[in-house]
Scaffold this motif. Structure first.
Motif, PDB file in Angstrom:
ATOM      1  N   ASN B  51      36.089  31.542  52.661  1.00 28.67           N
ATOM      2  CA  ASN B  51      35.053  30.898  53.468  1.00 28.67           C
ATOM      3  C   ASN B  51      34.668  29.519  52.938  1.00 28.67           C
ATOM      4  OD1 ASN B  51      34.288  33.219  55.395  1.00 28.67           O
ATOM      5  ND2 ASN B  51      34.219  34.190  53.386  1.00 28.67           N
ATOM      6  N   ALA B  52      35.429  29.041  51.940  1.00 30.98           N
ATOM      7  CA  ALA B  52      35.171  27.718  51.338  1.00 30.98           C
ATOM      8  C   ALA B  52      33.686  27.545  50.998  1.00 30.98           C
ATOM      9  CB  ALA B  52      35.643  26.601  52.272  1.00 30.98           C
ATOM     10  N   LEU B  53      33.109  28.532  50.328  1.00 30.81           N
ATOM     11  CA  LEU B  53      31.674  28.512  50.041  1.00 30.81           C
ATOM     12  C   LEU B  53      31.329  27.533  48.916  1.00 30.81           C
ATOM     13  CD1 LEU B  53      30.748  32.323  50.212  1.00 30.81           C
ATOM     14  CD2 LEU B  53      30.763  30.616  52.042  1.00 30.81           C
ATOM     15  N   ILE B  54      32.270  27.301  48.024  1.00 30.58           N
ATOM     16  CA  ILE B  54      32.036  26.409  46.881  1.00 30.58           C
ATOM     17  C   ILE B  54      33.096  25.316  46.899  1.00 30.58           C
ATOM     18  CG2 ILE B  54      32.018  26.255  44.355  1.00 30.58           C
ATOM     19  CD1 ILE B  54      31.010  29.146  44.288  1.00 30.58           C
ATOM     20  N   ARG B  55      32.661  24.111  46.525  1.00 31.69           N
ATOM     21  CA  ARG B  55      33.595  22.992  46.439  1.00 31.69           C
ATOM     22  C   ARG B  55      33.591  22.446  45.011  1.00 31.69           C
ATOM     23  NH1 ARG B  55      31.071  20.082  51.780  1.00 31.69           N
ATOM     24  NH2 ARG B  55      31.947  21.509  53.317  1.00 31.69           N
ATOM     25  N   PRO B  56      34.668  21.833  44.586  1.00 27.77           N
ATOM     26  CA  PRO B  56      34.666  21.216  43.248  1.00 27.77           C
ATOM     27  C   PRO B  56      33.492  20.256  43.110  1.00 27.77           C
ATOM     28  CG  PRO B  56      36.885  21.209  44.159  1.00 27.77           C
ATOM     29  CD  PRO B  56      35.978  21.679  45.263  1.00 27.77           C
ATOM     30  N   GLY B  57      32.826  20.291  41.980  1.00 29.85           N
ATOM     31  CA  GLY B  57      31.701  19.386  41.739  1.00 29.85           C
ATOM     32  C   GLY B  57      30.371  19.901  42.251  1.00 29.85           C
ATOM     33  N   ASP B  58      30.363  21.021  42.956  1.00 28.04           N
ATOM     34  CA  ASP B  58      29.100  21.576  43.453  1.00 28.04           C
ATOM     35  C   ASP B  58      28.147  21.900  42.309  1.00 28.04           C
ATOM     36  OD1 ASP B  58      28.847  21.618  46.197  1.00 28.04           O
ATOM     37  OD2 ASP B  58      29.946  23.496  46.447  1.00 28.04           O
ATOM     38  N   ARG B  59      26.858  21.663  42.553  1.00 27.12           N
ATOM     39  CA  ARG B  59      25.813  22.171  41.656  1.00 27.12           C
ATOM     40  C   ARG B  59      25.151  23.311  42.423  1.00 27.12           C
ATOM     41  NH1 ARG B  59      22.805  21.562  37.174  1.00 27.12           N
ATOM     42  NH2 ARG B  59      20.550  21.306  37.250  1.00 27.12           N
ATOM     43  N   ILE B  60      25.355  24.518  41.939  1.00 28.42           N
ATOM     44  CA  ILE B  60      24.961  25.712  42.686  1.00 28.42           C
ATOM     45  C   ILE B  60      23.644  26.251  42.141  1.00 28.42           C
ATOM     46  CG2 ILE B  60      25.671  28.034  43.389  1.00 28.42           C
ATOM     47  CD1 ILE B  60      28.590  27.015  42.524  1.00 28.42           C
ATOM     48  N   THR B 162      15.065  19.735  44.013  1.00 25.70           N
ATOM     49  CA  THR B 162      14.551  19.063  42.808  1.00 25.70           C
ATOM     50  C   THR B 162      15.570  19.129  41.669  1.00 25.70           C
ATOM     51  OG1 THR B 162      12.304  19.651  43.446  1.00 25.70           O
ATOM     52  CG2 THR B 162      12.635  19.037  41.147  1.00 25.70           C
ATOM     53  N   ALA B 163      16.298  20.232  41.616  1.00 23.82           N
ATOM     54  CA  ALA B 163      17.295  20.409  40.541  1.00 23.82           C
ATOM     55  C   ALA B 163      18.599  19.676  40.843  1.00 23.82           C
ATOM     56  CB  ALA B 163      17.570  21.901  40.348  1.00 23.82           C
ATOM     57  N   GLY B 164      18.661  19.031  42.010  1.00 27.30           N
ATOM     58  CA  GLY B 164      19.870  18.293  42.376  1.00 27.30           C
ATOM     59  C   GLY B 164      21.003  19.177  42.860  1.00 27.30           C
ATOM     60  N   ALA B 165      20.663  20.350  43.364  1.00 24.64           N
ATOM     61  CA  ALA B 165      21.699  21.280  43.826  1.00 24.64           C
ATOM     62  C   ALA B 165      22.323  20.811  45.129  1.00 24.64           C
ATOM     63  CB  ALA B 165      21.099  22.674  44.003  1.00 24.64           C
ATOM     64  N   THR B 166      23.576  21.177  45.326  1.00 23.58           N
ATOM     65  CA  THR B 166      24.272  20.868  46.581  1.00 23.58           C
ATOM     66  C   THR B 166      24.391  22.102  47.463  1.00 23.58           C
ATOM     67  OG1 THR B 166      26.369  21.275  45.442  1.00 23.58           O
ATOM     68  CG2 THR B 166      25.614  18.983  45.588  1.00 23.58           C
ATOM     69  N   VAL B 167      24.085  23.265  46.893  1.00 20.11           N
ATOM     70  CA  VAL B 167      24.202  24.513  47.641  1.00 20.11           C
ATOM     71  C   VAL B 167      23.318  25.565  46.966  1.00 20.11           C
ATOM     72  CG1 VAL B 167      26.264  25.212  46.328  1.00 20.11           C
ATOM     73  CG2 VAL B 167      25.889  26.177  48.589  1.00 20.11           C
ATOM     74  N   VAL B 168      22.775  26.484  47.772  1.00 25.95           N
ATOM     75  CA  VAL B 168      21.954  27.581  47.246  1.00 25.95           C
ATOM     76  C   VAL B 168      22.713  28.886  47.427  1.00 25.95           C
ATOM     77  CG1 VAL B 168      19.817  28.907  47.547  1.00 25.95           C
ATOM     78  CG2 VAL B 168      19.776  26.415  47.776  1.00 25.95           C
ATOM     79  N   ALA B 169      22.827  29.665  46.358  1.00 25.50           N
ATOM     80  CA  ALA B 169      23.511  30.967  46.442  1.00 25.50           C
ATOM     81  C   ALA B 169      22.493  32.089  46.281  1.00 25.50           C
ATOM     82  CB  ALA B 169      24.581  31.069  45.350  1.00 25.50           C
ATOM     83  N   THR B 170      22.580  33.083  47.159  1.00 30.87           N
ATOM     84  CA  THR B 170      21.684  34.239  47.062  1.00 30.87           C
ATOM     85  C   THR B 170      22.503  35.524  46.919  1.00 30.87           C
ATOM     86  OG1 THR B 170      21.565  34.476  49.464  1.00 30.87           O
ATOM     87  CG2 THR B 170      19.873  33.129  48.415  1.00 30.87           C
ATOM     88  N   ASP B 204      21.408  19.306  58.153  1.00 27.09           N
ATOM     89  CA  ASP B 204      20.002  19.144  57.787  1.00 27.09           C
ATOM     90  C   ASP B 204      19.515  20.153  56.757  1.00 27.09           C
ATOM     91  OD1 ASP B 204      20.000  17.100  59.540  1.00 27.09           O
ATOM     92  OD2 ASP B 204      18.151  17.689  60.531  1.00 27.09           O
ATOM     93  N   PHE B 205      20.242  21.187  56.535  1.00 24.89           N
ATOM     94  CA  PHE B 205      19.820  22.216  55.593  1.00 24.89           C
ATOM     95  C   PHE B 205      20.628  22.121  54.306  1.00 24.89           C
ATOM     96  CE2 PHE B 205      18.774  24.125  59.700  1.00 24.89           C
ATOM     97  CZ  PHE B 205      17.475  24.541  59.480  1.00 24.89           C
ATOM     98  N   LEU B 206      19.968  22.467  53.203  1.00 24.66           N
ATOM     99  CA  LEU B 206      20.729  22.690  51.983  1.00 24.66           C
ATOM    100  C   LEU B 206      21.523  23.964  52.243  1.00 24.66           C
ATOM    101  CD1 LEU B 206      21.025  21.473  49.160  1.00 24.66           C
ATOM    102  CD2 LEU B 206      19.222  23.006  48.391  1.00 24.66           C
ATOM    103  N   PRO B 207      22.857  23.908  52.202  1.00 20.88           N
ATOM    104  CA  PRO B 207      23.643  25.085  52.587  1.00 20.88           C
ATOM    105  C   PRO B 207      23.302  26.293  51.726  1.00 20.88           C
ATOM    106  CG  PRO B 207      25.043  23.163  52.326  1.00 20.88           C
ATOM    107  CD  PRO B 207      23.700  22.778  51.812  1.00 20.88           C
ATOM    108  N   ARG B 208      23.253  27.463  52.352  1.00 19.89           N
ATOM    109  CA  ARG B 208      22.996  28.720  51.637  1.00 19.89           C
ATOM    110  C   ARG B 208      24.240  29.576  51.731  1.00 19.89           C
ATOM    111  NH1 ARG B 208      17.397  30.099  51.106  1.00 19.89           N
ATOM    112  NH2 ARG B 208      17.856  32.285  51.389  1.00 19.89           N
ATOM    113  N   ILE B 209      24.677  30.105  50.612  1.00 16.58           N
ATOM    114  CA  ILE B 209      25.884  30.942  50.602  1.00 16.58           C
ATOM    115  C   ILE B 209      25.554  32.324  50.030  1.00 16.58           C
ATOM    116  CG2 ILE B 209      27.446  28.966  50.447  1.00 16.58           C
ATOM    117  CD1 ILE B 209      27.778  29.603  47.440  1.00 16.58           C
TER     118      ILE B 209
END
Lengths: 52, 309
Positions: B51-60, B162-170, B204-209
């Motif tokens: 599902n290409a949930l993570i990309r190189p360089g991501d801050r999760i 605030t933490a500079g994340a590119t994606v949120v994982a739950t 518009d959303f910080l992506p959630r994976i």
């Protein structure tokens, strides 16, 4: 005299617990619900499903 | 394949013959601890890759409550992440302010991040709305899970930005996903059913994976237990108000009688998503007139909640 449950699954069934909602350790080791149990075994049932 | 009962009355692993720790009803198969750990991590890796949930360089930003699902998520991501060069983790714990409950889980989260060497940040409901959950809920306890869910999502998203994340994982697991499909179907809420959160398309959303979305809840608990990561924690005192609990019991009954039901429900949702692709089912994205956050109405849920206090 009732011999008691022979397996973890029978024990859970008797307690009205779903196998999907618990994990069970027999004498400290995790076992599946088909594992046999005896009178000297220490059984720990851990409920895993919580919250909304 | 089913295995005969082996040494000490414990069925044998279908792969290596060692004593099993879990039975997988949908596949009618037993696994030992070693192969369970391998399978769970392989399944999460496959979910992320397919599902290409993570990309190189991501801050999760990993939402880390300290409970079993988020604990497993952080452990697994910390192990598989080297496959994505430059990707890194920050764990975020939301302190809702629930007396007699949250302190233990916060300690568990701090202990885990220390053990894994992962950066850990905290955010509280008091930070974003000025009160803790216990005070917010006085006289409206039955709304606990709705109020908590709205604020927790907001707190996590703000802290992640605030933490500079590119994606949120739950840490949502297969059981959670199947329950959500059923709850939205019962409500007849097609837009919500289709509101996919594992895609990285909404600008518009910080992506959630949800990397654990294919893993059954029981396998997550067993995965932690066999590695010494499982911690028994107190139950949230507001659980008794959770509507989800009713659906969980119903689905557990059905899964027991018909193994594979939860996987089928989630697969059905994906089929419906494909069939509805491009159809005008979803409400257009708007901006909250008060805070500017993306939302589907005039006011976002957090601002509506503020007005109701």
């Amino acid at each position: 005299m009732d011999p008691g449950p022979a397996t973890v699954g029978e024990l859970l069934g008797g307690l009205g617990l779903h196998p999907q909602e618990v994990i069970v350790a027999r004498n400290g080791t995790l076992v599946p619900e088909q594992a046999a149990i005896g009178g000297d075994d220490e059984i720990r049932i851990i409920r895993i499903a919580h919250g909304g | 394949m089913e295995s005969p009962v082996g040494e000490k009355g414990v069925p044998a692993c279908g792969i290596c013959g060692e004593p099993a720790v879990i039975f997988q009803p949908a596949d009618r198969r037993y696994l030992c601890g070693t192969h369970l750990v391998r399978e769970v991590e392989d399944l999460v890796r496959a979910t992320v890759q397919e599902n290409a949930l993570i990309r190189p360089g991501d801050r999760i930003a990993v939402g880390l409550s300290g409970g079993k699902d988020s604990t497993a998520l952080l452990v697994i991501l910390s192990r598989i992440l080297p496959a994505w060069p430059g990707a890194n983790l920050v764990a975020i714990t939301v302190d809702e302010g629930i007396a007699g409950y949250r302190a233990d889980t916060i300690r568990a989260a701090q202990s885990l991040t220390g053990r894994l060497g992962v950066e850990h940040r905290m955010v509280s409901f008091a930070d974003i709305i000025g009160q803790d959950l216990d005070h917010l809920l006085i006289g409206r306890e039955k709304e606990a899970c709705t109020v908590c869910g709205i604020l927790r999502k907001k707190a996590l998203a703000d802290a992640a930005r605030t933490a500079g994340a590119t994606v949120v994982a739950t840490g949502h697991n297969l059981d959670d996903e199947a329950q959500s499909v059923l709850m939205n179907a019962f409500r007849g809420d097609l837009p919500r059913l289709l509101r996919t959160t594992d895609a990285r398309t909404a600008a518009d959303f910080l992506p959630r994976i949800k990397p654990l979305a294919a893993v059954p809840e029981k396998e997550i608990a067993a995965y932690l237990f066999v590695q010494g990561f499982f911690t028994e924690l107190p139950e949230c005192p507001y659980t008794k108000y959770a509507l989800r609990a009713e659906v969980r019991t119903f689905l557990s009954d059905y899964e027991s009688a018909h193994p594979g039901t939860m996987q089928n429900l989630v697969a059905s949702k994906k089929t419906i998503e494909r069939c509805c692709a491009g159809a005008p089912v979803m409400e257009p994205l708007r901006r909250c007139r008060e805070c500017g956050d993306p939302c589907s109405g005039d006011l976002c849920q957090v601002c509506r909640l503020r007005h109701s206090l």
